[in-house]
Design an enzyme around this catalytic site. Sequence first.
Site, short mmCIF file in Angstrom:
data_model
loop_
_atom_site.label_atom_id
_atom_site.label_comp_id
_atom_site.label_asym_id
_atom_site.label_seq_id
_atom_site.Cartn_x
_atom_site.Cartn_y
_atom_site.Cartn_z
CB THR A 153 -9.77 0.09 1.46
OG1 THR A 153 -9.63 1.50 1.25
CG2 THR A 153 -9.94 -0.59 0.12
NE ARG A 161 -5.33 -2.87 6.70
CZ ARG A 161 -5.11 -3.09 5.44
NH1 ARG A 161 -4.37 -2.26 4.75
NH2 ARG A 161 -5.60 -4.16 4.86
CB SER A 167 -2.73 -5.69 4.02
OG SER A 167 -2.49 -6.10 2.71
CG HIS A 168 0.05 -3.34 1.74
ND1 HIS A 168 -1.29 -3.68 1.79
CD2 HIS A 168 0.10 -2.01 1.62
CE1 HIS A 168 -2.01 -2.58 1.69
NE2 HIS A 168 -1.20 -1.55 1.58
CE LYS A 207 -9.75 -8.86 5.52
NZ LYS A 207 -9.73 -8.66 4.07
CG ASP A 254 0.02 -8.85 1.05
OD1 ASP A 254 -0.25 -10.06 0.94
OD2 ASP A 254 -0.83 -8.00 1.40
CG ASP A 310 -2.98 -9.84 4.21
OD1 ASP A 310 -2.20 -9.34 3.38
OD2 ASP A 310 -4.21 -9.66 4.19
CG ASP A 319 -4.48 -9.88 0.68
OD1 ASP A 319 -3.31 -9.45 0.77
OD2 ASP A 319 -5.47 -9.24 1.10
NE ARG A 320 -1.93 -5.14 -1.36
CZ ARG A 320 -1.75 -3.83 -1.40
NH1 ARG A 320 -0.58 -3.35 -1.77
NH2 ARG A 320 -2.73 -3.01 -1.07
CB THR A 338 -10.52 0.93 -4.70
OG1 THR A 338 -10.12 1.54 -5.92
CG2 THR A 338 -9.29 0.38 -4.00
CD GLU A 370 -8.75 -4.16 -5.43
OE1 GLU A 370 -9.16 -2.99 -5.39
OE2 GLU A 370 -8.44 -4.81 -4.42
CD GLU A 371 -4.15 -0.16 -8.36
OE1 GLU A 371 -2.91 -0.08 -8.32
OE2 GLU A 371 -4.89 -0.02 -7.37
CB SER A 372 -3.55 -2.47 -5.22
OG SER A 372 -4.78 -3.17 -5.10
CE LYS A 382 -5.48 -7.59 -1.99
NZ LYS A 382 -6.50 -6.63 -1.55
C1 G1P Z 1 -5.37 -0.53 -1.17
C2 G1P Z 1 -5.51 -0.86 -2.64
C3 G1P Z 1 -6.78 -1.63 -2.88
C4 G1P Z 1 -6.80 -2.88 -2.02
C5 G1P Z 1 -6.56 -2.51 -0.56
C6 G1P Z 1 -6.42 -3.73 0.32
O1 G1P Z 1 -6.44 0.26 -0.75
O2 G1P Z 1 -5.48 0.32 -3.42
O3 G1P Z 1 -6.88 -1.95 -4.24
O4 G1P Z 1 -8.01 -3.55 -2.14
O5 G1P Z 1 -5.37 -1.73 -0.43
O6 G1P Z 1 -5.32 -4.52 -0.05
P1 G1P Z 1 -6.34 1.87 -0.63
O7 G1P Z 1 -5.20 2.16 0.30
O8 G1P Z 1 -6.03 2.37 -2.01
O9 G1P Z 1 -7.68 2.31 -0.13
ZN ZN Z 2 -2.78 -7.97 1.96
#
Ligand code: G1P
Ligand code: ZN
Length: 550
Positions: free
Chosen positions: A18, A22, A113-114, A126, A278, A280, A282-283, A345, A364-366, A377
């Site tokens: 996504t 990773r 990321s998180h 990336k 988070d 990095d 972006d969240r 997504t 995004e909901e995330s 983001k």
């Molecule tokens: C998750 C989130 C998605 C976000 C991505 C990167 O991806 O659901 O919305 O863009 O992290 O932060 P997923 O693990 O669901 O593929």
């Molecule tokens: Zn992130």
Amino acid sequence: PIVQTLDTRPFDDQKPGTSGLRKKTRHFQQENYLENFVQSVFNNLPERKGATLVVGGDGRFYNAEAVQIIVRMAIANGFKRLIVGQNGHLSTPAASCVIRKHQALGGIVLSASHNPGGPDEDFGIKYNAANGGPAPESLTNAIFEESLKIREYQICEALDWDLSLVGTTQVGEAVIEVIDPVADYAELMGQLFDFDQLRACVSRPDFRFRFDAMHAITGIYAHRIFEEMLGAPQGTVINGIPLTDFGGGHPDPNLAHAEELVEEMFQADGPDFGAASDGDGDRNMILGRQCYVTPSDSLAILAANAHHIPAYAKGLAGVARSMPTSGAVDRVAEKLGIPCFETPTGWKFFGNLLDAGKVTFCGEESFGTGSDHVREKDGLWAVLAWLSVIAARSLSVREIVEEHWQTYGRNVYTRHDFEGIPKDRADQVMKHLRSLVAHPEQMRAAIEATGLKREWQSADDFAYTDPVDGSVSRQQGVRIMFSDGARVVYRLSGTGTVGATLRVYIESVEQDPARFTLDAQDSLKDLVGFSRKIARLKALTDREEPTVIT
Ligand code: G1P
Ligand code: ZN
């Protein structure tokens, strides 16, 4: 510098997910693993000779070493100008900003990321393109293809440049520019928001603001912007020093992981405004006193209040949300008379829409929210946007949210994650659901057998045709939709590094104000039970309870 061409052998697991590649850190530390991926990226950039590359990351364990390797490889591969964040640090949105501002060919962003960081945790990489956004699927696929056949890579001999001092170093034909990781980004924020207004707001003695950087990269940005530039009292930023292992925590801004902040915000005399970001940067998570704003609502509320923010006062071109994100923003778009796009997504799907000027806000909901100012983001942007709305409206976070529901109705929403399911089991769940989608009569019978009292409307496996370049992305999530607007969505995570994570997104549309203040879990009880039965979770995965609820 002496350029070496070294032999290597391909790895078969370098397919970006996504958001980039990773893996466990040790996996990345294998001989040539990082080098292979980086060379696979470079081999897909024929314009790299003489070009500018931005390099930086979230500062997690192995970030520093990886930055050195990438800089050496970039110079060996003909890049002329390397822009590197001091100490190898750049938040993801800042990297996007720097790429755009300095007209780089692209950038390499190091982050998982998180996900937790450390020798036994996660690492990631990336490539972001010239627009500052994550490489589109066509490019990530080409990188993967290249990684399957790569036989050699180019690298300069080890010089171990000092990346702790801001300044410029000439290396043969190339130059390495170590930049202040915050400056360009802070300047951009100053152009988008009215800093005088925000300064007045955060320095009001009766206004208390808390920002939790979760021991991650936004600590340096938040200290500078909130405390130094806006004058928020010292101590506004907590956990503000970036650590390579994020203090052993899970740097994900949600109710489960940002415990310290959540605890404080839910006190009766808690701060007025709270936020977290988070690993990095972006969240974001937005909180008021005893009030949690879902990311889907946050996007909708910012869209509805965009005219209070200077940079967006002239109106929004359109909005976009990922498919699993609630439909709250759709209603706002309808009322504003602007288009609303529903994408798969992942932030990369917003890139074309933003570049084409079709949308201004996306989310995004995330816990992802952002605008056309960069192509990622942006956690701190969301915080500044919320501060602007609070300052302009002189309302509390709760009042803003409740007023929004009164106007638009409430999209009650929750996401249940089932982490660490064996991959083959998770695949079976999706296969089962897809088979129901393909056989509506079976779907109808299966829904009836669950005893759910809602009228089923339709089901599909979400497919998206990019309105700008026509590219098609299929199998982006199974959706079961009801005529009252409720829906349940299933997809497998593309960012995990162990086993599979099944994400179940559950939503209903509530128009009855008497039910607005109900807890989402209570309000969605019937759909939650349904979501497990119809997917045969117990039988197929031996799991009934999610590991994380957001
Ligand atoms: C998750 C989130 C998605 C976000 C991505 C990167 O991806 O659901 O919305 O863009 O992290 O932060 P997923 O693990 O669901 O593929
Ligand atoms: Zn992130």
